[in-house]
Scaffold this motif. Sequence first.
Motif, PDB file in Angstrom:
ATOM      1  N   SER A 162      41.684  62.932  37.336  1.00 66.38           N
ATOM      2  CA  SER A 162      41.764  64.063  38.263  1.00 66.38           C
ATOM      3  C   SER A 162      41.501  65.378  37.554  1.00 66.38           C
ATOM      4  O   SER A 162      41.879  65.577  36.403  1.00 66.38           O
ATOM      5  CB  SER A 162      43.151  64.113  38.911  1.00 66.38           C
ATOM      6  N   LYS A 163      40.868  66.276  38.269  1.00 68.30           N
ATOM      7  CA  LYS A 163      40.647  67.642  37.791  1.00 68.30           C
ATOM      8  C   LYS A 163      41.144  68.606  38.881  1.00 68.30           C
ATOM      9  O   LYS A 163      41.857  68.213  39.792  1.00 68.30           O
ATOM     10  CB  LYS A 163      39.164  67.865  37.497  1.00 68.30           C
ATOM     11  N   GLY A 164      40.736  69.852  38.800  1.00 72.28           N
ATOM     12  CA  GLY A 164      41.208  70.844  39.749  1.00 72.28           C
ATOM     13  C   GLY A 164      40.252  71.057  40.909  1.00 72.28           C
ATOM     14  O   GLY A 164      39.245  70.365  41.069  1.00 72.28           O
ATOM     15  N   ILE A 165      40.594  72.068  41.726  1.00 70.33           N
ATOM     16  CA  ILE A 165      39.787  72.435  42.886  1.00 70.33           C
ATOM     17  C   ILE A 165      39.288  73.862  42.693  1.00 70.33           C
ATOM     18  O   ILE A 165      40.069  74.751  42.332  1.00 70.33           O
ATOM     19  CB  ILE A 165      40.607  72.385  44.185  1.00 70.33           C
ATOM     20  N   LEU A 166      38.016  74.073  42.921  1.00 74.05           N
ATOM     21  CA  LEU A 166      37.427  75.406  42.832  1.00 74.05           C
ATOM     22  C   LEU A 166      37.241  75.946  44.241  1.00 74.05           C
ATOM     23  O   LEU A 166      36.582  75.319  45.074  1.00 74.05           O
ATOM     24  CB  LEU A 166      36.080  75.350  42.116  1.00 74.05           C
ATOM     25  N   ALA A 167      37.840  77.108  44.520  1.00 73.57           N
ATOM     26  CA  ALA A 167      37.750  77.714  45.845  1.00 73.57           C
ATOM     27  C   ALA A 167      36.705  78.820  45.835  1.00 73.57           C
ATOM     28  O   ALA A 167      36.768  79.733  45.012  1.00 73.57           O
ATOM     29  CB  ALA A 167      39.110  78.278  46.256  1.00 73.57           C
ATOM     30  N   PHE A 168      35.755  78.731  46.763  1.00 76.52           N
ATOM     31  CA  PHE A 168      34.636  79.665  46.799  1.00 76.52           C
ATOM     32  C   PHE A 168      34.675  80.560  48.035  1.00 76.52           C
ATOM     33  O   PHE A 168      34.922  80.089  49.146  1.00 76.52           O
ATOM     34  CB  PHE A 168      33.301  78.918  46.839  1.00 76.52           C
ATOM     35  N   THR A 169      34.397  81.842  47.831  1.00 76.70           N
ATOM     36  CA  THR A 169      33.945  82.684  48.928  1.00 76.70           C
ATOM     37  C   THR A 169      32.419  82.545  48.929  1.00 76.70           C
ATOM     38  O   THR A 169      31.889  81.581  48.412  1.00 76.70           O
ATOM     39  CB  THR A 169      34.373  84.151  48.723  1.00 76.70           C
ATOM     40  N   GLY A 170      31.696  83.519  49.481  1.00 77.50           N
ATOM     41  CA  GLY A 170      30.244  83.380  49.474  1.00 77.50           C
ATOM     42  C   GLY A 170      29.494  84.687  49.377  1.00 77.50           C
ATOM     43  O   GLY A 170      28.291  84.695  49.118  1.00 77.50           O
ATOM     44  N   TYR A 171      30.202  85.797  49.569  1.00 75.13           N
ATOM     45  CA  TYR A 171      29.498  87.079  49.689  1.00 75.13           C
ATOM     46  C   TYR A 171      28.859  87.551  48.395  1.00 75.13           C
ATOM     47  O   TYR A 171      27.975  88.404  48.411  1.00 75.13           O
ATOM     48  CB  TYR A 171      30.441  88.152  50.240  1.00 75.13           C
ATOM     49  N   ASP A 172      29.280  87.011  47.267  1.00 79.06           N
ATOM     50  CA  ASP A 172      28.672  87.345  45.981  1.00 79.06           C
ATOM     51  C   ASP A 172      28.170  86.088  45.283  1.00 79.06           C
ATOM     52  O   ASP A 172      28.092  86.036  44.050  1.00 79.06           O
ATOM     53  CB  ASP A 172      29.689  88.060  45.085  1.00 79.06           C
ATOM     54  N   GLY A 173      27.839  85.072  46.075  1.00 82.97           N
ATOM     55  CA  GLY A 173      27.382  83.813  45.502  1.00 82.97           C
ATOM     56  C   GLY A 173      28.532  82.994  44.952  1.00 82.97           C
ATOM     57  O   GLY A 173      29.707  83.258  45.227  1.00 82.97           O
ATOM     58  N   GLN A 180      23.892  84.192  47.606  1.00 77.97           N
ATOM     59  CA  GLN A 180      24.118  84.691  48.963  1.00 77.97           C
ATOM     60  C   GLN A 180      22.860  85.321  49.556  1.00 77.97           C
ATOM     61  O   GLN A 180      22.024  85.865  48.835  1.00 77.97           O
ATOM     62  CB  GLN A 180      25.249  85.728  48.966  1.00 77.97           C
ATOM     63  N   ASP A 181      22.764  85.241  50.871  1.00 79.64           N
ATOM     64  CA  ASP A 181      21.678  85.912  51.572  1.00 79.64           C
ATOM     65  C   ASP A 181      22.060  87.376  51.786  1.00 79.64           C
ATOM     66  O   ASP A 181      23.231  87.731  51.778  1.00 79.64           O
ATOM     67  CB  ASP A 181      21.428  85.237  52.920  1.00 79.64           C
ATOM     68  N   ASP A 182      21.053  88.224  51.943  1.00 80.12           N
ATOM     69  CA  ASP A 182      21.286  89.625  52.289  1.00 80.12           C
ATOM     70  C   ASP A 182      20.656  89.858  53.656  1.00 80.12           C
ATOM     71  O   ASP A 182      19.456  90.080  53.769  1.00 80.12           O
ATOM     72  CB  ASP A 182      20.668  90.557  51.248  1.00 80.12           C
ATOM     73  N   ARG A 183      21.488  89.805  54.674  1.00 78.49           N
ATOM     74  CA  ARG A 183      20.972  89.895  56.036  1.00 78.49           C
ATOM     75  C   ARG A 183      20.612  91.316  56.435  1.00 78.49           C
ATOM     76  O   ARG A 183      20.112  91.542  57.537  1.00 78.49           O
ATOM     77  CB  ARG A 183      21.999  89.290  57.002  1.00 78.49           C
ATOM     78  N   ASP A 184      20.880  92.262  55.549  1.00 72.73           N
ATOM     79  CA  ASP A 184      20.469  93.639  55.812  1.00 72.73           C
ATOM     80  C   ASP A 184      18.992  93.858  55.485  1.00 72.73           C
ATOM     81  O   ASP A 184      18.416  94.877  55.861  1.00 72.73           O
ATOM     82  CB  ASP A 184      21.323  94.614  54.991  1.00 72.73           C
ATOM     83  N   ILE A 185      18.397  92.904  54.770  1.00 71.24           N
ATOM     84  CA  ILE A 185      16.970  92.995  54.469  1.00 71.24           C
ATOM     85  C   ILE A 185      16.204  92.263  55.565  1.00 71.24           C
ATOM     86  O   ILE A 185      16.303  91.040  55.687  1.00 71.24           O
ATOM     87  CB  ILE A 185      16.644  92.382  53.090  1.00 71.24           C
ATOM     88  N   ALA A 186      15.483  92.984  56.362  1.00 69.78           N
ATOM     89  CA  ALA A 186      14.765  92.394  57.483  1.00 69.78           C
ATOM     90  C   ALA A 186      13.679  91.433  57.006  1.00 69.78           C
ATOM     91  O   ALA A 186      13.165  91.555  55.881  1.00 69.78           O
ATOM     92  CB  ALA A 186      14.142  93.495  58.341  1.00 69.78           C
ATOM     93  N   ALA A 187      13.354  90.485  57.875  1.00 70.56           N
ATOM     94  CA  ALA A 187      12.350  89.485  57.519  1.00 70.56           C
ATOM     95  C   ALA A 187      10.996  90.110  57.213  1.00 70.56           C
ATOM     96  O   ALA A 187      10.237  89.592  56.378  1.00 70.56           O
ATOM     97  CB  ALA A 187      12.221  88.469  58.648  1.00 70.56           C
ATOM     98  N   ASP A 188      10.685  91.228  57.859  1.00 68.06           N
ATOM     99  CA  ASP A 188       9.398  91.881  57.642  1.00 68.06           C
ATOM    100  C   ASP A 188       9.471  93.025  56.633  1.00 68.06           C
ATOM    101  O   ASP A 188       8.516  93.777  56.460  1.00 68.06           O
ATOM    102  CB  ASP A 188       8.832  92.405  58.962  1.00 68.06           C
ATOM    103  N   GLU A 243      30.706  79.565  59.720  1.00 64.45           N
ATOM    104  CA  GLU A 243      29.318  79.107  59.809  1.00 64.45           C
ATOM    105  C   GLU A 243      28.493  79.644  58.641  1.00 64.45           C
ATOM    106  O   GLU A 243      27.640  78.932  58.092  1.00 64.45           O
ATOM    107  CB  GLU A 243      28.717  79.536  61.145  1.00 64.45           C
ATOM    108  N   ARG A 244      28.750  80.884  58.251  1.00 58.18           N
ATOM    109  CA  ARG A 244      28.000  81.451  57.132  1.00 58.18           C
ATOM    110  C   ARG A 244      28.384  80.768  55.825  1.00 58.18           C
ATOM    111  O   ARG A 244      27.525  80.527  54.971  1.00 58.18           O
ATOM    112  CB  ARG A 244      28.230  82.961  57.045  1.00 58.18           C
ATOM    113  N   TRP A 245      29.681  80.451  55.658  1.00 60.93           N
ATOM    114  CA  TRP A 245      30.103  79.716  54.451  1.00 60.93           C
ATOM    115  C   TRP A 245      29.394  78.356  54.397  1.00 60.93           C
ATOM    116  O   TRP A 245      28.882  77.962  53.347  1.00 60.93           O
ATOM    117  CB  TRP A 245      31.620  79.511  54.444  1.00 60.93           C
ATOM    118  N   ALA A 246      29.380  77.668  55.519  1.00 63.67           N
ATOM    119  CA  ALA A 246      28.732  76.356  55.563  1.00 63.67           C
ATOM    120  C   ALA A 246      27.253  76.460  55.229  1.00 63.67           C
ATOM    121  O   ALA A 246      26.693  75.604  54.536  1.00 63.67           O
ATOM    122  CB  ALA A 246      28.933  75.716  56.932  1.00 63.67           C
TER     123      ALA A 246
END
Length: 271
Positions: A162-173, A180-188, A243-246
Motif C-alpha cells: 500500500s501507498k498513499g493517495i494524491l489529491a488533485f485540483t486542476g486549475y494549475d494542472g 489545465q485548459d485556459d478557457r479565456d483564450i478563444a478558439a479563434d 465535470e471540468r475536473w473529470a
Amino acid sequence: MKSQAVQWTDYDKITHIFFHSLIVDSELAFASYKSSDYDQVMTTIEEFKDIMQSMYDKGYVLISLHKIAKMETQPDGTVQMVQQPIYLPRGKKPFVLSEDDVCYYEYMTGTGFATKLCLDENGKVVNEYVERDGSVSYGSYDVLTVLEDFIEAHPDFSYQGSKGILAFTGYDGILGYRTQDDRDIAADSPDRPAFDAYRASEIEAVKPVIARLKETGWTFGSHTWGHIRLDTKPLQTVINDTERWADEVGSLVGPTQILFYPHGGRPDGDD
C-alpha cells in the motif's frame, strides 16, 4: 505468516493523516508572502520524517483505502461497499495517508518547495527542486518520494504494498505540469495555437509519471477542480467544477472513487 496475524475489526478507528507539500527550504518559505499559511498547514521534510518514524515506532502500518473496503455486486444485483479482511501482526494498527494539492502551484515557485514529480534515468519517481542559485536538483523533496525512501528502509510499514493517495485540483494542472485548459483564450484567438501546443506537451510529459505512480501503488483522488467549498457553493457550480475536473484531470489519471473536501467543507454542512 497469515496464521500468526490478527484480523483488524475496528474499521471506524483507522487513522487518516494528510499533508500538503513539504517545505524544503524553511528560510525561503517563511520569508514569503504566504508564510502565515505555510506555518499553519505545511510540514517540513524533517518534521515529516520524524512523524513517519514515530508512527512506525508506535506500530502503525500504511494501508490503501481500497484494501479497507470496496464496491461489490451482491446476489440481488445491487452494489454495496463491503469491508475487506485486514490481517496484521499483533500490535500493529492500520492508517491511511494522503497529500492534498499535489499540483505544485505556480504561486509556490521560489518559496522553498519542490516544483514537480518526474522520472529519473532508471524510471524512479523523483522530485524536481530548483535551488536558490537556479540550479536544478532531483531527489526526495516531498511526501511521495520521502515516504518511498522510508518504506524502502522499512518494508513492513506498508500493508501488501500500500501507498498513499494524491489529491488533485486542476486549475494549475497536476504534478507540476500545466495540463489545465485556459478557457479565456478563444478558439479563434492568435494565442490559441501556441497555448494548445504547450498544453499538449505538458500532458504528454505527465503521462509516464502517472503510469509509474499507478505501478508503484499510489492512488488518486479529486480535491475539486477549483478547490471550492462544497458546503457553500450552489449545486450547479459543483456540477460544473466536477465535470471540468473529470475532463482535465480524470482524463489523465483515470476514474476515482475518492473525494477530498476542500477546507473540510462537506456537502451536508458537517466539517
